[in-house]
Design a protein around this motif. Sequence first.
Motif, PDB file in Angstrom:
ATOM      1  N   LYS A  87     -16.132  42.421 -24.201  1.00 16.02           N
ATOM      2  CA  LYS A  87     -16.393  41.858 -25.086  1.00 16.02           C
ATOM      3  C   LYS A  87     -15.388  40.865 -25.621  1.00 16.02           C
TER       4      LYS A  87
ATOM      5  N   ASP B 292     -25.770  43.380 -24.068  1.00 15.51           N
ATOM      6  CA  ASP B 292     -25.451  42.969 -25.716  1.00 15.51           C
ATOM      7  C   ASP B 292     -24.993  41.568 -25.795  1.00 15.51           C
TER       8      ASP B 292
ATOM      9  N   LYS C  38     -27.746  38.978 -24.415  1.00 18.10           N
ATOM     10  CA  LYS C  38     -28.781  38.977 -25.436  1.00 18.10           C
ATOM     11  C   LYS C  38     -28.552  38.067 -26.443  1.00 18.10           C
ATOM     12  N   LYS C  39     -27.403  37.827 -26.752  1.00 20.46           N
ATOM     13  CA  LYS C  39     -26.788  36.757 -27.876  1.00 20.46           C
ATOM     14  C   LYS C  39     -27.100  35.324 -27.236  1.00 20.46           C
TER      15      LYS C  39
ATOM     16  N   SER D 224     -26.124  51.817 -25.675  1.00 19.45           N
ATOM     17  CA  SER D 224     -26.298  50.336 -25.245  1.00 19.45           C
ATOM     18  C   SER D 224     -25.493  49.821 -23.960  1.00 19.45           C
TER      19      SER D 224
ATOM     20  N   ALA E  21     -21.997  53.458 -28.692  1.00 18.15           N
ATOM     21  CA  ALA E  21     -22.307  52.274 -28.051  1.00 18.15           C
ATOM     22  C   ALA E  21     -21.337  51.798 -26.936  1.00 18.15           C
TER      23      ALA E  21
ATOM     24  N   ASN F  56     -31.650  52.748 -22.903  1.00 17.56           N
ATOM     25  CA  ASN F  56     -31.444  51.462 -23.171  1.00 17.56           C
ATOM     26  C   ASN F  56     -31.656  50.393 -22.315  1.00 17.56           C
TER      27      ASN F  56
END
Length: 459
Positions: free
Chosen positions: A89, A348, A351-352, A343, A78, A392
């Motif tokens: 993140k 990521d 997307k949330k 990914s 990932a 991805n």
Amino acid sequence: MMRMEKKNKYALFEITPEIEHFAELCEKNTTIEKDLYSKYEVKRGLRDVNGKGVLAGLTNISDVCATKIVDGKEVPCAGNLYYRGYNIKDLVRGFLEDGHFGFEEIAYLLLFGELPNIKESEMFHETLVERRTLPPTFVRDVIMKAPSQDMMNTLAKCILNLYTYDRKADDTSIPNVLRQCLNLISQFPMMMVYGYHAYNYRMGDDLFIYAPSPDLSTSENILMMLREDRKYTELEAKLLDMALVLHMDHGGGNNSTFTTHVVTSSGTDTYSTMAAAMASLKGPKHGGANIKVTKMFEDMKAHVSDWEDEDEVRQYLNDLLEKKAFDQKGLIYGMGHAIYSVSDPRADIFKKFVKQLAEEKGCEKEYGLYALVERLAPEVIAQKRKIYKGVNANVDFYSGLVYSMLDLPPALYTPIFAAARIVGWSAHRLEELKNADKIIRPAYKPLASYKEYVKMEDR
């Protein structure tokens, strides 16, 4: 020599028969057989057959990680993105949980290598605020004159024109270049929004130019200056702020940042360097990809009757790859990345929030189509083409949807990317000036045979 027939003034913007003739010669004599690249072991795109970039430099600014070592072998994992060693993140989670905007904090980190404390954060904020201004008459003399339909060109023009207002434009000392970079970071939102309004005014819309507020964050100012009623929601500002943070940097090897290193190595000025980076980012294979994604989905929605029908969506994706749909380029925009295989961490994170925003905006059906394409596209690509690593969804896949739900005009999608990435370009320019002392000059193998000159009457 025969005298050419006089053409009308509009021939300057037309593909004339003469141009078509010259173009045929150009194509004939510029084609290189693809197998020669393998024969001479040329790393096309400065990447090997596995997609791994050729090592061209060193950097402390950011790192893109898409593999890990398992039993002594490198395997895909990932994706992770690090700014100055901090996982993106964790950075996003940190400022969201603390309830403050992240643009200035993360810009400080990328430029200076450390996370700011409260005092440093306040000082940096004040430094940027006092630079949220343009030279006298700049809006009238530069932005309002001959506004371009493409905001990236408008911004490049603005950046180059700022050179003429700078008494130390050619000074490449670190303090002076930092001053110039901080100016550009602060001025960019104004030039972007004002350029957009200037073009719309030329097209017959009302003109409104609002000064940025010292009490607002960068994302809040962009939304405030963009909208005639100056209104925006807290969620909109937070999502735009997060988008700016996610786009700030992406290692030294991405096309526009590498351009920054290349041009900086020549010893040129900051304004020329940033204009060159802008030209790179404009390309549809780089920063312009988010617009391509949005347009591709608009075409998809027009030609797919049932957005939940997997077979129908799969067929459209096949048509894309077979150059039968959309722009006939054979690409599924927003899918695949030069580095990531499993990914893209930025996608990521996006997307949330995309799902949350879609629910609030009543766009669940549209989000469902995006999610379906994200799931089916890797399968379709794997069936049609030989791939050396996973495929991805990249950050551009969802950023266009986010911007559309934020009611941002498509003309500003790539400029918003640039408003963030100019921070990374600035950090990399400073790093190149500090550490490198050679102009970047890779080699190209010549293939043309040597020839004797033939006089014109003998040809």
